[in-house]
Design a protein around this motif. Structure first.
Motif, short mmCIF file in Angstrom:
data_model
loop_
_atom_site.label_atom_id
_atom_site.label_comp_id
_atom_site.label_asym_id
_atom_site.label_seq_id
_atom_site.Cartn_x
_atom_site.Cartn_y
_atom_site.Cartn_z
N ILE A 14 0.83 -1.20 0.00
CA ILE A 14 0.00 0.00 0.00
C ILE A 14 0.87 1.26 0.00
N THR A 15 2.04 1.20 0.63
CA THR A 15 2.93 2.36 0.70
C THR A 15 3.36 2.81 -0.69
N ASP A 16 3.76 1.87 -1.54
CA ASP A 16 4.17 2.25 -2.90
C ASP A 16 2.99 2.79 -3.69
N MET A 17 1.81 2.21 -3.54
CA MET A 17 0.65 2.72 -4.27
C MET A 17 0.36 4.16 -3.86
N LEU A 18 0.39 4.43 -2.57
CA LEU A 18 0.13 5.79 -2.10
C LEU A 18 1.21 6.77 -2.58
N ALA A 19 2.45 6.34 -2.56
CA ALA A 19 3.55 7.20 -3.03
C ALA A 19 3.41 7.48 -4.53
N LEU A 20 3.00 6.48 -5.30
CA LEU A 20 2.81 6.69 -6.74
C LEU A 20 1.66 7.64 -7.02
N ILE A 21 0.60 7.53 -6.25
CA ILE A 21 -0.51 8.46 -6.40
C ILE A 21 -0.05 9.89 -6.07
N ASP A 22 0.72 10.04 -5.01
CA ASP A 22 1.27 11.35 -4.66
C ASP A 22 2.14 11.91 -5.79
N GLU A 138 10.76 -9.91 -13.07
CA GLU A 138 10.52 -8.48 -13.18
C GLU A 138 10.21 -7.90 -11.80
N PRO A 139 10.52 -6.61 -11.61
CA PRO A 139 10.13 -5.96 -10.35
C PRO A 139 8.61 -5.71 -10.32
N PRO A 140 8.07 -5.34 -9.17
CA PRO A 140 6.66 -4.97 -9.10
C PRO A 140 6.34 -3.90 -10.15
N SER A 141 5.08 -3.88 -10.60
CA SER A 141 4.74 -2.98 -11.70
C SER A 141 3.30 -2.48 -11.58
N TYR A 142 3.02 -1.46 -12.39
CA TYR A 142 1.67 -0.91 -12.50
C TYR A 142 1.51 -0.39 -13.92
N LEU A 143 0.31 0.03 -14.24
CA LEU A 143 -0.02 0.51 -15.57
C LEU A 143 -0.44 1.98 -15.48
N ARG A 144 0.09 2.79 -16.40
CA ARG A 144 -0.32 4.18 -16.51
C ARG A 144 -1.09 4.31 -17.82
N LEU A 145 -2.34 4.73 -17.74
CA LEU A 145 -3.16 4.97 -18.93
C LEU A 145 -3.38 6.46 -19.08
N THR A 146 -3.15 6.97 -20.27
CA THR A 146 -3.48 8.35 -20.59
C THR A 146 -4.48 8.29 -21.74
N ILE A 147 -5.65 8.86 -21.51
CA ILE A 147 -6.72 8.81 -22.50
C ILE A 147 -7.09 10.23 -22.89
N GLY A 149 -9.67 11.86 -25.72
CA GLY A 149 -10.67 11.57 -26.73
C GLY A 149 -10.87 10.07 -26.86
N ASP A 150 -10.55 9.54 -28.06
CA ASP A 150 -10.65 8.10 -28.26
C ASP A 150 -9.28 7.44 -28.37
N ALA A 151 -8.22 8.16 -28.00
CA ALA A 151 -6.85 7.63 -28.04
C ALA A 151 -6.43 7.16 -26.65
N ILE A 152 -5.82 5.98 -26.60
CA ILE A 152 -5.33 5.42 -25.34
C ILE A 152 -3.83 5.21 -25.46
N GLU A 153 -3.07 5.78 -24.52
CA GLU A 153 -1.66 5.46 -24.39
C GLU A 153 -1.53 4.62 -23.13
N SER A 154 -0.98 3.43 -23.27
CA SER A 154 -0.80 2.56 -22.11
C SER A 154 0.68 2.33 -21.90
N GLU A 155 1.09 2.39 -20.66
CA GLU A 155 2.51 2.26 -20.34
C GLU A 155 2.68 1.42 -19.08
N LEU A 156 3.41 0.32 -19.21
CA LEU A 156 3.77 -0.48 -18.05
C LEU A 156 4.97 0.17 -17.39
N VAL A 157 4.89 0.36 -16.10
CA VAL A 157 5.98 1.00 -15.36
C VAL A 157 6.42 0.03 -14.27
N TYR A 158 7.72 -0.22 -14.20
CA TYR A 158 8.29 -1.13 -13.22
C TYR A 158 8.94 -0.33 -12.10
N LEU A 159 8.67 -0.71 -10.86
CA LEU A 159 9.28 -0.03 -9.72
C LEU A 159 10.77 -0.35 -9.67
#
Length: 169
Positions: A14-22, A138-147, A149-159
């Protein structure tokens, strides 16, 4: 609109999730299950932040959280699920069929603890991996989506790593 997508936190990160949100200041957060109780912590710290979540196979006793949901973001519809009910350890065919049936351009899932992004039958299929317990080297990871209009950029980010994988739709 920027979304951070987490899965399979299992009360361990939870600590990493909160830090990433910050750090990233997303417009919304998605949690794809295991464990739904981590979402309560996110809501507590960020009560104004929209958080969408679905139930995972380890979210026992939680009958209020849905197994899947569709959320509209700009001109895109996202299908959210943990994945265990769609046989994603084998392949993502049933998942893609479910997303297409709901008119979704993207299907987001977890369960496998393996990060990946690909396109299948015109649907962006993405798994953020596990934010706490990846099953690979692989290290722990999350996904960053930037949307936009109708365009989606998806990016896997590894801690703890600069490795990133991007896919646009």
């Amino acid at each position: 609109m920027k979304l951070l997508v987490f899965s399979d936190s299992h009360r361990a990160n939870i600590t990493d999730m909160l830090a990433l949100i910050d750090e990233e200041k997303p417009d919304a957060v998605v949690h794809l299950g295991d464990l739904v109780s981590d979402v309560e912590d996110i809501h507590f710290v960020y009560p104004e932040l929209p958080v969408y979540n679905v139930r995972g196979n380890n979210d026992w006793g939680d009958d209020e959280t849905p197994n899947s949901m569709v959320i509209p973001v700009e001109h895109v519809r996202l299908f959210l699920t943990h994945g265990h009910l769609y046989g994603v350890r084998r392949d993502t065919k049933r998942l893609v069929e479910a997303a297409r049936a709901e008119g979704c351009q993207a299907a987001l899932y977890g369960h496998t603890h393996r990060a990946e992004i690909h396109q299948e039958d015109g649907v962006l299929v993405a798994n953020p991996g596990s934010i706490s317990r990846p099953y690979t080297a692989e290290p722990p990871s999350y996904l960053r989506l930037t949307i936009q209009g109708d365009a989606i950029e998806s990016e896997l980010v590894y801690l703890k790593n600069t490795k990133k994988k991007r896919l646009w739709l």
